[in-house]
Design a protein around this motif. Structure first.
Motif, PDB file in Angstrom:
ATOM      1  N   ALA A   1      49.027 -10.878  30.718  1.00 25.10           N
ATOM      2  CA  ALA A   1      48.248  -9.647  30.586  1.00 25.10           C
ATOM      3  C   ALA A   1      46.998  -9.956  29.786  1.00 25.10           C
ATOM      4  CB  ALA A   1      49.059  -8.551  29.902  1.00 25.10           C
ATOM      5  N   ILE A   2      45.956  -9.184  30.080  1.00 28.68           N
ATOM      6  CA  ILE A   2      44.683  -9.355  29.393  1.00 28.68           C
ATOM      7  C   ILE A   2      44.244  -8.004  28.838  1.00 28.68           C
ATOM      8  CG2 ILE A   2      43.338  -9.047  31.529  1.00 28.68           C
ATOM      9  CD1 ILE A   2      41.381 -11.175  30.361  1.00 28.68           C
ATOM     10  N   ALA A   3      43.778  -8.032  27.597  1.00 31.96           N
ATOM     11  CA  ALA A   3      43.381  -6.795  26.936  1.00 31.96           C
ATOM     12  C   ALA A   3      42.061  -6.279  27.498  1.00 31.96           C
ATOM     13  CB  ALA A   3      43.256  -7.030  25.435  1.00 31.96           C
ATOM     14  N   ASN A   4      41.822  -4.995  27.277  1.00 29.73           N
ATOM     15  CA  ASN A   4      40.579  -4.394  27.726  1.00 29.73           C
ATOM     16  C   ASN A   4      39.503  -4.432  26.653  1.00 29.73           C
ATOM     17  OD1 ASN A   4      42.380  -2.663  26.363  1.00 29.73           O
ATOM     18  ND2 ASN A   4      41.246  -0.859  26.977  1.00 29.73           N
ATOM     19  N   THR A   5      39.851  -4.810  25.443  1.00 23.63           N
ATOM     20  CA  THR A   5      38.899  -4.786  24.332  1.00 23.63           C
ATOM     21  C   THR A   5      38.221  -6.132  24.128  1.00 23.63           C
ATOM     22  OG1 THR A   5      40.787  -5.210  22.877  1.00 23.63           O
ATOM     23  CG2 THR A   5      40.080  -2.921  23.142  1.00 23.63           C
ATOM     24  N   ASP A   6      39.018  -7.152  23.877  1.00 21.83           N
ATOM     25  CA  ASP A   6      38.441  -8.459  23.546  1.00 21.83           C
ATOM     26  C   ASP A   6      38.928  -9.573  24.464  1.00 21.83           C
ATOM     27  OD1 ASP A   6      40.631  -9.146  20.678  1.00 21.83           O
ATOM     28  OD2 ASP A   6      41.036  -8.616  22.763  1.00 21.83           O
ATOM     29  N   SER A   7      39.558  -9.196  25.559  1.00 21.20           N
ATOM     30  CA  SER A   7      40.071 -10.161  26.542  1.00 21.20           C
ATOM     31  C   SER A   7      41.138 -11.090  25.975  1.00 21.20           C
ATOM     32  CB  SER A   7      38.932 -10.980  27.160  1.00 21.20           C
ATOM     33  OG  SER A   7      38.118 -10.155  27.956  1.00 21.20           O
ATOM     34  N   THR A   8      41.799 -10.642  24.929  1.00 25.20           N
ATOM     35  CA  THR A   8      42.983 -11.377  24.476  1.00 25.20           C
ATOM     36  C   THR A   8      43.985 -11.441  25.619  1.00 25.20           C
ATOM     37  OG1 THR A   8      42.716 -10.664  22.185  1.00 25.20           O
ATOM     38  CG2 THR A   8      44.930 -11.317  22.875  1.00 25.20           C
ATOM     39  N   ALA A   9      44.619 -12.584  25.790  1.00 26.49           N
ATOM     40  CA  ALA A   9      45.572 -12.744  26.881  1.00 26.49           C
ATOM     41  C   ALA A   9      46.895 -13.283  26.354  1.00 26.49           C
ATOM     42  CB  ALA A   9      45.009 -13.690  27.934  1.00 26.49           C
ATOM     43  N   TYR A  10      47.958 -12.767  26.904  1.00 34.22           N
ATOM     44  CA  TYR A  10      49.304 -13.246  26.606  1.00 34.22           C
ATOM     45  C   TYR A  10      49.898 -13.812  27.893  1.00 34.22           C
ATOM     46  CZ  TYR A  10      49.301 -10.637  22.153  1.00 34.22           C
ATOM     47  OH  TYR A  10      49.025 -10.161  20.899  1.00 34.22           O
ATOM     48  N   TYR A  11      50.768 -14.802  27.727  1.00 40.12           N
ATOM     49  CA  TYR A  11      51.430 -15.422  28.858  1.00 40.12           C
ATOM     50  C   TYR A  11      52.920 -15.570  28.562  1.00 40.12           C
ATOM     51  CZ  TYR A  11      46.685 -16.775  30.171  1.00 40.12           C
ATOM     52  OH  TYR A  11      45.350 -16.759  30.509  1.00 40.12           O
ATOM     53  N   SER A  12      53.705 -15.479  29.606  1.00 40.87           N
ATOM     54  CA  SER A  12      55.117 -15.779  29.442  1.00 40.87           C
ATOM     55  C   SER A  12      55.281 -17.282  29.256  1.00 40.87           C
ATOM     56  CB  SER A  12      55.911 -15.311  30.661  1.00 40.87           C
ATOM     57  OG  SER A  12      55.562 -16.081  31.791  1.00 40.87           O
ATOM     58  N   ASP A  13      56.371 -17.661  28.636  1.00 38.32           N
ATOM     59  CA  ASP A  13      56.600 -19.089  28.371  1.00 38.32           C
ATOM     60  C   ASP A  13      56.639 -19.902  29.665  1.00 38.32           C
ATOM     61  OD1 ASP A  13      58.917 -18.583  25.577  1.00 38.32           O
ATOM     62  OD2 ASP A  13      56.724 -18.568  25.684  1.00 38.32           O
ATOM     63  N   SER A  14      57.116 -19.290  30.732  1.00 38.83           N
ATOM     64  CA  SER A  14      57.297 -20.028  31.983  1.00 38.83           C
ATOM     65  C   SER A  14      55.975 -20.384  32.666  1.00 38.83           C
ATOM     66  CB  SER A  14      58.175 -19.223  32.939  1.00 38.83           C
ATOM     67  OG  SER A  14      57.565 -17.982  33.244  1.00 38.83           O
ATOM     68  N   VAL A  15      54.891 -19.698  32.305  1.00 40.35           N
ATOM     69  CA  VAL A  15      53.615 -19.974  32.958  1.00 40.35           C
ATOM     70  C   VAL A  15      52.543 -20.452  31.980  1.00 40.35           C
ATOM     71  CG1 VAL A  15      54.143 -18.216  34.688  1.00 40.35           C
ATOM     72  CG2 VAL A  15      52.610 -17.653  32.784  1.00 40.35           C
ATOM     73  N   GLN A  16      52.852 -20.403  30.691  1.00 39.98           N
ATOM     74  CA  GLN A  16      51.884 -20.829  29.683  1.00 39.98           C
ATOM     75  C   GLN A  16      51.377 -22.236  29.991  1.00 39.98           C
ATOM     76  OE1 GLN A  16      50.925 -19.073  26.600  1.00 39.98           O
ATOM     77  NE2 GLN A  16      49.375 -20.655  26.665  1.00 39.98           N
ATOM     78  N   GLY A  17      50.060 -22.384  29.978  1.00 40.61           N
ATOM     79  CA  GLY A  17      49.466 -23.689  30.242  1.00 40.61           C
ATOM     80  C   GLY A  17      49.223 -23.979  31.708  1.00 40.61           C
TER      81      GLY A  17
ATOM     82  N   PHE B   1      47.218  -2.191  25.699  1.00 46.29           N
ATOM     83  CA  PHE B   1      47.575  -3.573  25.996  1.00 46.29           C
ATOM     84  C   PHE B   1      48.994  -3.907  25.583  1.00 46.29           C
ATOM     85  CE2 PHE B   1      47.332  -7.886  26.789  1.00 46.29           C
ATOM     86  CZ  PHE B   1      47.387  -8.686  25.661  1.00 46.29           C
ATOM     87  N   LEU B   2      49.373  -3.592  24.365  1.00 44.01           N
ATOM     88  CA  LEU B   2      50.699  -3.989  23.894  1.00 44.01           C
ATOM     89  C   LEU B   2      51.801  -3.216  24.619  1.00 44.01           C
ATOM     90  CD1 LEU B   2      50.161  -4.553  20.055  1.00 44.01           C
ATOM     91  CD2 LEU B   2      50.379  -6.236  21.895  1.00 44.01           C
ATOM     92  N   ARG B   3      51.554  -1.970  24.958  1.00 44.54           N
ATOM     93  CA  ARG B   3      52.544  -1.221  25.723  1.00 44.54           C
ATOM     94  C   ARG B   3      52.709  -1.820  27.116  1.00 44.54           C
ATOM     95  NH1 ARG B   3      51.106   5.121  24.316  1.00 44.54           N
ATOM     96  NH2 ARG B   3      51.178   4.885  22.037  1.00 44.54           N
ATOM     97  N   LEU B   4      51.605  -2.261  27.681  1.00 42.29           N
ATOM     98  CA  LEU B   4      51.673  -2.902  28.987  1.00 42.29           C
ATOM     99  C   LEU B   4      52.481  -4.186  28.894  1.00 42.29           C
ATOM    100  CD1 LEU B   4      50.672  -3.062  31.964  1.00 42.29           C
ATOM    101  CD2 LEU B   4      48.709  -4.337  31.089  1.00 42.29           C
ATOM    102  N   TRP B   5      52.213  -5.013  27.878  1.00 42.82           N
ATOM    103  CA  TRP B   5      52.857  -6.308  27.760  1.00 42.82           C
ATOM    104  C   TRP B   5      54.298  -6.191  27.298  1.00 42.82           C
ATOM    105  CZ3 TRP B   5      52.749 -10.823  29.650  1.00 42.82           C
ATOM    106  CH2 TRP B   5      53.332 -11.909  29.000  1.00 42.82           C
ATOM    107  N   GLN B   6      54.517  -5.363  26.278  1.00 45.64           N
ATOM    108  CA  GLN B   6      55.845  -5.319  25.673  1.00 45.64           C
ATOM    109  C   GLN B   6      56.799  -4.383  26.403  1.00 45.64           C
ATOM    110  OE1 GLN B   6      55.037  -4.302  21.583  1.00 45.64           O
ATOM    111  NE2 GLN B   6      54.275  -6.336  21.065  1.00 45.64           N
ATOM    112  N   ARG B   7      56.275  -3.324  27.003  1.00 41.53           N
ATOM    113  CA  ARG B   7      57.149  -2.325  27.609  1.00 41.53           C
ATOM    114  C   ARG B   7      56.882  -2.112  29.094  1.00 41.53           C
ATOM    115  NH1 ARG B   7      56.284   2.526  23.147  1.00 41.53           N
ATOM    116  NH2 ARG B   7      56.300   1.204  21.287  1.00 41.53           N
ATOM    117  N   SER B   8      55.963  -2.870  29.655  1.00 40.97           N
ATOM    118  CA  SER B   8      55.577  -2.700  31.062  1.00 40.97           C
ATOM    119  C   SER B   8      55.164  -1.261  31.359  1.00 40.97           C
ATOM    120  CB  SER B   8      56.736  -3.114  31.978  1.00 40.97           C
ATOM    121  OG  SER B   8      57.042  -4.485  31.777  1.00 40.97           O
ATOM    122  N   GLN B   9      54.504  -0.634  30.411  1.00 35.70           N
ATOM    123  CA  GLN B   9      53.997   0.731  30.622  1.00 35.70           C
ATOM    124  C   GLN B   9      52.581   0.640  31.181  1.00 35.70           C
ATOM    125  OE1 GLN B   9      54.289   3.017  27.016  1.00 35.70           O
ATOM    126  NE2 GLN B   9      56.520   3.093  27.061  1.00 35.70           N
TER     127      GLN B   9
END
Length: 123
Positions: free
Chosen positions: A49-65, A101-109
């Motif tokens: 997921a990518i944030a709408n503010t500063d383009s911070t991105a999180y990745y699951s461990d299985s796809v990181q890198g 962003f965090l609700r999308l990433w953490q809760r799939s909202q």
């Protein structure tokens, strides 16, 4: 209002694909955007997921890198560049947009989602 994922296909293990998530009817730059996937017989899982503010991105461990998410606000599109694909990456990939962003990433909202695109990785 619509989100359309595209770019899936059949690729050999080790190959690459780029998925697109195009929005119509709203401005995607106001939303965090995530990619999720669902493999046959398995539950949907978050990928990135990518944030709408500063383009911070999180990745699951299985796809990181291996996977990279990015935005092109001028095209109202978010991309998922997938490299070094593995057979276990085979799934239908969905994109979703949410205001938080965090609700999308953490809760799939999310506020919007659409039909997915199938990625098949052969061994």
């Amino acid at each position: 209002v619509q989100l359309q994922a595209s770019g899936g296909g059949l690729v050999q293990a080790g190959g690459s694909l780029r998925l697109s998530c195009a929005a119509s009817g709203f401005s995607l730059d106001r939303y965090a955007v995530g990619w999720f996937r669902q493999a046959p017989g398995k539950e949907r899982e978050r990928v990135t997921a990518i944030a709408n503010t500063d383009s911070t991105a999180y990745y699951s461990d299985s796809v990181q890198g291996r996977f990279t998410i990015s935005r092109d606000n001028a095209k109202n599109t978010v991309y998922l560049q997938m490299t070094r694909l593995k057979p276990e990456d085979t799934a239908v990939y969905y994109c979703a947009a949410g205001k938080f962003f965090l609700r999308l990433w953490q809760r799939s909202q999310y506020d919007y989602t659409g039909q997915g695109t199938l990625v098949t990785v052969s061994s």
